[in-house]
Design a protein around this motif. Structure first.
Motif, PDB file in Angstrom:
ATOM      1  N   LYS A 182      43.150  29.231  55.472  1.00 50.33           N
ATOM      2  CA  LYS A 182      42.802  29.449  56.877  1.00 50.33           C
ATOM      3  C   LYS A 182      41.640  30.426  57.030  1.00 50.33           C
ATOM      4  N   GLY A 183      41.242  31.065  55.924  1.00 51.29           N
ATOM      5  CA  GLY A 183      40.117  31.983  55.978  1.00 51.29           C
ATOM      6  C   GLY A 183      40.494  33.437  56.126  1.00 51.29           C
ATOM      7  N   LEU A 184      41.782  33.768  56.024  1.00 49.19           N
ATOM      8  CA  LEU A 184      42.208  35.166  56.117  1.00 49.19           C
ATOM      9  C   LEU A 184      41.764  35.902  54.849  1.00 49.19           C
ATOM     10  N   PRO A 185      41.008  36.983  54.974  1.00 53.65           N
ATOM     11  CA  PRO A 185      40.565  37.702  53.779  1.00 53.65           C
ATOM     12  C   PRO A 185      41.741  38.428  53.129  1.00 53.65           C
ATOM     13  N   LEU A 186      41.970  38.160  51.860  1.00 52.63           N
ATOM     14  CA  LEU A 186      43.081  38.802  51.169  1.00 52.63           C
ATOM     15  C   LEU A 186      42.762  38.965  49.692  1.00 52.63           C
ATOM     16  N   HIS A 187      43.534  39.819  49.069  1.00 50.53           N
ATOM     17  CA  HIS A 187      43.421  40.068  47.633  1.00 50.53           C
ATOM     18  C   HIS A 187      44.831  40.259  47.091  1.00 50.53           C
ATOM     19  N   VAL A 188      45.101  39.698  45.926  1.00 52.28           N
ATOM     20  CA  VAL A 188      46.439  39.750  45.351  1.00 52.28           C
ATOM     21  C   VAL A 188      46.430  40.580  44.073  1.00 52.28           C
ATOM     22  N   TRP A 189      47.305  41.577  44.030  1.00 50.87           N
ATOM     23  CA  TRP A 189      47.571  42.310  42.796  1.00 50.87           C
ATOM     24  C   TRP A 189      48.652  41.544  42.037  1.00 50.87           C
ATOM     25  N   VAL A 190      48.332  41.095  40.838  1.00 48.48           N
ATOM     26  CA  VAL A 190      49.244  40.257  40.059  1.00 48.48           C
ATOM     27  C   VAL A 190      49.828  41.076  38.908  1.00 48.48           C
ATOM     28  N   ASP A 191      51.097  41.434  39.018  1.00 46.84           N
ATOM     29  CA  ASP A 191      51.757  42.102  37.900  1.00 46.84           C
ATOM     30  C   ASP A 191      51.722  41.202  36.665  1.00 46.84           C
ATOM     31  N   GLU A 192      51.430  41.782  35.517  1.00 42.24           N
ATOM     32  CA  GLU A 192      51.467  40.969  34.297  1.00 42.24           C
ATOM     33  C   GLU A 192      52.867  40.419  34.039  1.00 42.24           C
ATOM     34  N   THR A 193      53.884  41.205  34.380  1.00 41.35           N
ATOM     35  CA  THR A 193      55.290  40.800  34.289  1.00 41.35           C
ATOM     36  C   THR A 193      55.722  40.535  32.850  1.00 41.35           C
ATOM     37  N   ARG A 194      55.866  41.604  32.109  1.00 43.12           N
ATOM     38  CA  ARG A 194      56.442  41.513  30.779  1.00 43.12           C
ATOM     39  C   ARG A 194      57.936  41.210  30.899  1.00 43.12           C
ATOM     40  N   PRO A 195      58.577  40.575  29.900  1.00 44.11           N
ATOM     41  CA  PRO A 195      58.013  40.365  28.569  1.00 44.11           C
ATOM     42  C   PRO A 195      57.236  39.068  28.376  1.00 44.11           C
ATOM     43  N   ARG A 196      57.353  38.086  29.257  1.00 44.69           N
ATOM     44  CA  ARG A 196      56.689  36.803  29.013  1.00 44.69           C
ATOM     45  C   ARG A 196      55.339  36.685  29.708  1.00 44.69           C
ATOM     46  N   ASN A 197      54.941  37.747  30.434  1.00 42.33           N
ATOM     47  CA  ASN A 197      53.623  37.749  31.093  1.00 42.33           C
ATOM     48  C   ASN A 197      53.438  36.585  32.058  1.00 42.33           C
ATOM     49  N   GLN A 198      54.472  36.277  32.812  1.00 42.24           N
ATOM     50  CA  GLN A 198      54.383  35.121  33.701  1.00 42.24           C
ATOM     51  C   GLN A 198      53.447  35.349  34.877  1.00 42.24           C
ATOM     52  N   GLY A 199      53.214  36.620  35.226  1.00 46.20           N
ATOM     53  CA  GLY A 199      52.218  36.892  36.253  1.00 46.20           C
ATOM     54  C   GLY A 199      50.819  36.708  35.719  1.00 46.20           C
ATOM     55  N   ALA A 200      50.529  37.357  34.584  1.00 45.95           N
ATOM     56  CA  ALA A 200      49.189  37.294  34.003  1.00 45.95           C
ATOM     57  C   ALA A 200      48.821  35.882  33.565  1.00 45.95           C
ATOM     58  N   LEU A 201      49.799  35.127  33.060  1.00 43.59           N
ATOM     59  CA  LEU A 201      49.505  33.797  32.535  1.00 43.59           C
ATOM     60  C   LEU A 201      49.603  32.707  33.592  1.00 43.59           C
ATOM     61  N   LEU A 202      50.634  32.752  34.428  1.00 40.79           N
ATOM     62  CA  LEU A 202      50.897  31.640  35.348  1.00 40.79           C
ATOM     63  C   LEU A 202      50.403  31.902  36.767  1.00 40.79           C
ATOM     64  N   THR A 203      50.799  33.038  37.359  1.00 39.23           N
ATOM     65  CA  THR A 203      50.360  33.305  38.735  1.00 39.23           C
ATOM     66  C   THR A 203      48.842  33.421  38.812  1.00 39.23           C
ATOM     67  N   ALA A 204      48.250  34.149  37.859  1.00 40.62           N
ATOM     68  CA  ALA A 204      46.791  34.285  37.850  1.00 40.62           C
ATOM     69  C   ALA A 204      46.115  32.929  37.642  1.00 40.62           C
ATOM     70  N   PHE A 205      46.699  32.093  36.817  1.00 43.84           N
ATOM     71  CA  PHE A 205      46.183  30.736  36.585  1.00 43.84           C
ATOM     72  C   PHE A 205      46.195  29.938  37.889  1.00 43.84           C
ATOM     73  N   GLU A 206      47.296  30.019  38.611  1.00 41.90           N
ATOM     74  CA  GLU A 206      47.405  29.325  39.888  1.00 41.90           C
ATOM     75  C   GLU A 206      46.365  29.822  40.899  1.00 41.90           C
ATOM     76  N   LEU A 207      46.314  31.141  41.059  1.00 42.77           N
ATOM     77  CA  LEU A 207      45.409  31.711  42.056  1.00 42.77           C
ATOM     78  C   LEU A 207      43.960  31.395  41.724  1.00 42.77           C
ATOM     79  N   SER A 208      43.632  31.414  40.440  1.00 44.71           N
ATOM     80  CA  SER A 208      42.269  31.050  40.029  1.00 44.71           C
ATOM     81  C   SER A 208      41.951  29.625  40.429  1.00 44.71           C
ATOM     82  N   GLY A 209      42.885  28.713  40.185  1.00 41.34           N
ATOM     83  CA  GLY A 209      42.662  27.316  40.523  1.00 41.34           C
ATOM     84  C   GLY A 209      42.483  27.082  42.000  1.00 41.34           C
ATOM     85  N   HIS A 210      43.111  27.936  42.809  1.00 41.92           N
ATOM     86  CA  HIS A 210      43.019  27.783  44.258  1.00 41.92           C
ATOM     87  C   HIS A 210      41.903  28.625  44.865  1.00 41.92           C
TER      88      HIS A 210
END
Length: 344
Positions: A182-210
């Motif tokens: 919708k054009g709302l300016p935002l920024h997301v802090w993505v926790d790496e989320t140990r031990p499997r790093n699901q934030g750094a690997l998956l959430t960041a991957f998703e946000l990058s794609g979008h």
């Protein structure tokens, strides 16, 4: 959501089974895997090829349907086998209940097709639920941004509450995607989320794609950011919410809630009704899954030469509980398909 420029769902039916992404290889390699049996579905859930409470429920539902295609008498045995694959997330057993209840009283010859139809419907419902969560959450984000209209809205997430954890949109990410579109300016802090790093690997991957602006941070950075006024709100997903509103989510969520509470930062939990477990009075009754210590002591990623390698980060004994429980008193509100509410 968007994957390599195309809109896809995280699970799709084929003539002989279902397709899922092998999330163990993301973001370094995008590999679709076909599951053709209940045992393959069980393995994919247990070994975390696929993960996220709503998505493992969908995969389990299809797994039960595939078992009935092979042998319609295997209803109860396969139900029990799939239900124990991941013990904490309530969506897994809920989805299996939905399929079992849909076919239990049918003739044996009709069970398999009815099970597939119910699994399909569960996936469609999950997409609709998450879209509704996104719309209600969008209104909340717009309200918060209006307080500081001259800068982007800063949101902190934990683990992967995105479309890779659901059939589409995600839970905590659904409002983020709709707001960005919708054009709302935002920024997301993505926790790496140990031990499997699901934030750094998956959430960041998703946000990058979008195309969503974001920064990956170490798990322990969130408190400092909140102290500095660099977090406007925290939004997390959940694997189970008990009757009193306690939130069971990826390990480390409780610490974020404590930091948010101490700094006056709103802490929201995004979830569909399928994640509410009213059979448990409080979070201290939830069985916390304890996973292999190797998830903590080994890491996998590309070398400078571009080859994937797995390296040891500690040789000491490790303890690896997968979830913790955030008391309801630390939750500002719950973003559901029905709206934003202070109580479940």
């Amino acid at each position: 959501m968007k994957l390599e420029g195309e809109w896809v769902r995280s699970v799709a039916r084929t003539e002989s089974g279902i397709l899922i992404l092998d999330q163990r290889k993301l973001p370094w390699s995008v590999d679709w895997v076909e599951l053709r049996s209940a045992e393959e579905a069980h393995r994919a859930i247990r070994e975390m090829w696929t993960r996220g409470a709503p998505l493992i429920g969908a995969v389990a539902a299809y797994g039960l349907a595939m078992a009935l295609q092979d042998d319609p008498l295997q209803l109860d045995a396969t139900y029990a086998r799939l239900a124990e694959a991941r013990p904490t997330a309530i969506n897994l057993r809920w989805a299996l209940d939905q399929v079992r209840d849909a076919v239990r009283n049918l003739p044996l010859t009709e069970r398999a097709e009815a099970a597939l139809r119910r699994a399909d419907a569960l996936c469609d419902e999950n997409v609709a639920l998450n879209r509704a969560i996104g719309e209600h959450g969008l209104a909340l984000l717009e309200e918060l941004h209006a307080r500081h209209p001259n800068r982007p809205l800063n949101i902190l997430t934990h683990c992967n509450p995105g479309w890779l954890a659901t059939v589409d949109y995600g839970t905590a990410t659904a409002p983020i995607y709709l707001a960005h579109d919708k054009g709302l300016p935002l920024h997301v802090w993505v926790d790496e989320t140990r031990p499997r790093n699901q934030g750094a690997l998956l959430t960041a991957f998703e946000l990058s794609g979008h195309g969503v602006p974001h920064s990956v941070i170490a798990d322990n950075v969130g408190g400092l950011l909140m102290q500095r006024g660099q977090v406007d709100l925290v939004i997390v997903g959940t694997d189970r919410v008990t009757a009193n509103g306690d939130v069971c989510n990826k390990i480390g969520t409780y610490l974020k809630a404590l930091a948010a509470h101490d700094n006056g930062v709103p802490f929201y939990v995004a979830l569909p009704y399928t994640t509410i477990d009213r059979s448990l009075a409080s979070g201290d009754l939830v069985r916390i899954e304890e996973r292999d210590a190797e998830e903590l002591s080994w890491l996998t990623g590309p070398t400078q030469a571009g080859e994937l390698a797995t390296v040891m980060v500690t040789s000491s004994p490790a303890y690896n509980p997968a979830f913790d429980v955030t008391p309801a008193r630390l939750v500002t509100g719950y973003i559901t398909e029905q709206g934003v509410t202070a109580r479940i």
